[in-house]
Design an enzyme around this catalytic site. Structure first.
Site: not given
Length: 559
Positions: A74, A76, A97, A108, A276, A304, A384, A412
């Site tokens: 998210k 990224t 954030r 994480k 969150a 999240f 991916f 990415w």
């Protein structure tokens, strides 16, 4: 075969521009730029205030499906989309954030994006950055110290030591601090009582910093913080303790938005960091408002999945700040969709079209929820290398049946070049004027009904249960004049239910509220559901075991 560089290697190799140059692109004059080294800065309050009355740009929210260990990307995607919008000639700013040290050294990881879609300097942003979290921790614990000090010196306000609700905080996962006893060792050390620690990102002061519009608003909110109750159950506040002014002094610089840049030298405000799952999970109002007045498009992330971050973005941040989002992007990956379809993490590399079709129900639920707020939606499929053509087609077909478009994104690996299609479509969606935003519930609804509304309409639960003392506490909040506040449900991020193992799109489950907390200064009521903890613990093998300094004193292992 060449090996793709790690995030930290890409960050370290970045050709960064002086932060004053990034600011100048936004027409921020040099005197308003307060540099923290060469590559990050805070923006002066007087300049921020001078923007009042300027026309706002378009606000785009980036949210996601329910998170899984497979990863969704998210942050990224938020960074990539900001780069993509700038690449197609739009004036865009990213709003993120600040990361917490707890996840960085826990499980994480950091929150500066990844691959070729990062904000830099990654190491600084993920660690001490500009000191905002330390200031928030200090202000929070100053109030805690003044509570115990007041009781020690005679307790003129009549605080009931059994009804003190203000805990302490630290920005680290430390389960040993969840429940503690303070003031042991005799009369000189104070009056013994039970208390505990939360993680800094769960602090009400973090929420206040992120919701306050300016220093005057900050000071007023700090004064309203309820620290505990007298035996007659009347509240004692930080203002009563004469603590709020000193707290504001500690937070003076933390209120100023932080400006950094992406790998492609595009501007980003990284400011504030409430979780969150146990807070409202959004970048600060000050940073978002400043960005909206400086750019044509602002890409903001909420934490999240959409059931937590997006719901709180809409029902708390937008409601309180008067923001009206123009579009939303929901990030999904084939890998995460397959996990929601029942595939084990070890088997995600194998094609499984049926699992994509099954797991897509999670994405579908999030699409329905975001659209229920009157915000138009587009899906970003974060690519991916293991994705197959059949799996991608199955996911796009599912989304199309819901009347929504899904766009494959390769930011990415490719940076802005891999997300140009999404950038074009997001700009068109935001410009379409089709948004008709409205929060989920009205201010006038009773607190319990607000909780039930979120549970039934967003989580698709059957009912809310709570112990009598929780229901009594909600009634007491209403009697004290707080019934108009929105609710902030704290639950596991991994499921629509309170059971993290219940993946996909479960329905008819029960949500148990075990505790409610009043955040009078922030302006919401927290409902703690299921087994969620406001002080996380470290995993069996924390990331900290693999973070170190190499021979050149460069950080390795940070992600």
């Amino acid at each position: 075969m060449s090996v793709f560089p790690t995030d930290i290697e890409l960050s370290r190799a970045a050709v960064k521009k002086p932060i004053q140059e990034i600011a100048a692109r936004l027409d921020i004059p040099e005197p308003a730029v307060i540099p923290y080294g060469r590559d990050k800065a805070k923006i002066d309050q007087s300049f921020v205030s001078s923007l009042a009355g300027k026309r706002d740009g378009k606000l785009v929210l980036v949210t996601a499906i329910s998170p899984t260990p497979a990863g969704e990307g998210k942050t990224t995607t938020t960074v990539g989309l900001g780069d993509g919008l700038n690449a197609i000639g739009k004036r865009a700013i990213i709003c993120l954030r600040e990361p917490s040290l707890g996840p960085c050294f826990g499980q994480k990881g950091g929150a500066a994006g990844g691959g070729r879609a990062q904000v830099v300097p990654m190491e600084d942003i993920n660690l001490h950055f500009t000191g905002d979290f330390h200031a928030i921790t200090s202000a929070h614990n100053l109030l805690a110290a003044m509570v115990d000090n007041h009781i020690h010196w005679g307790n003129a306000l009549g605080l009931d030591s059994r009804r003190i609700v203000w805990r302490r905080v630290c920005d680290m996962n430390d389960r040993a601090l969840r429940d503690i006893v303070v003031s042991l060792g005799g009369p000189a050390n104070g009056i013994p009582r039970e208390t505990g620690f939360d993680i800094t990102v769960a602090s009400e002061i973090m929420a206040i910093v992120c919701l306050a519009t300016d220093m005057l608003d900050l000071e007023a909110r700090l004064a309203r913080i309820v620290v505990g109750y007298r035996p007659d159950k009347t509240a004692v506040t930080a203002g009563d303790l004469k603590a709020s002014d000193a707290m504001a002094v500690l937070l003076k610089d933390a209120m100023l938005p932080n400006l950094v840049q992406t790998l492609e030298n595009n501007p980003a405000f990284v400011h504030g960091g409430p979780f969150a799952n146990i807070a409202h999970g959004c970048n600060s109002v000050v940073a978002t408002r400043t960005a909206l007045r400086l750019a044509d498009y602002v890409v903001a992330e909420a934490g999240f999945g959409a059931d937590l971050g997006a719901e709180k973005f809409f029902d708390i941040k937008c409601r309180k700040a008067g923001l009206r989002p123009d579009a939303a992007v929901i990030v999904a990956t084939v890998r995460a969709i397959k996990m929601n379809g029942g595939v084990a993490r070890s088997d995600l590399g194998s094609e499984n079209v049926e699992a994509v079709r099954k797991g897509a129900a999670n994405l579908g639920r999030h699409i329905e929820n975001v659209r229920s707020f009157g915000v138009p939606v587009i899906v970003a499929i974060n690519h991916f290398g293991t994705d197959t053509a059949a799996e991608l087609e199955a996911l796009k077909t599912y989304v199309a049946r819901l009347g929504v478009e899904a766009v494959l994104c390769r930011h990415w690996a490719e940076g802005s070049a891999g997300i140009l299609e999404l950038a074009e479509k997001v700009a068109a969606l935001a410009d379409s004027g089709t948004a008709d935003f409205a929060p989920l519930y009205s201010d006038e609804l009773p607190l319990l009904e607000k909780i039930e509304t979120v549970v039934k309409r967003i989580y698709r639960g059957r009912a809310v249960t709570a112990e009598p003392q929780v229901l009594n506490q909600l009634e007491a909040f209403e009697e004290q004049g707080f019934g108009h506040l929105p609710v902030c449900l704290a639950k596991t991020p991994y499921s629509f239910s309170t059971d993290p193992r219940l993946l996909g799109a479960p329905e008819n489950h029960i949500v148990h509220v075990r505790e409610v907390r009043l955040a009078a200064g922030a302006g919401f009521v927290v409902a703690i559901c299921g087994d969620i903890m406001t002080m996380p613990g470290l995993p069996r093998v924390p990331a900290a075991e693999h973070i170190y300094l190499d021979e050149q004193a460069q950080i390795e292992g940070l992600s």
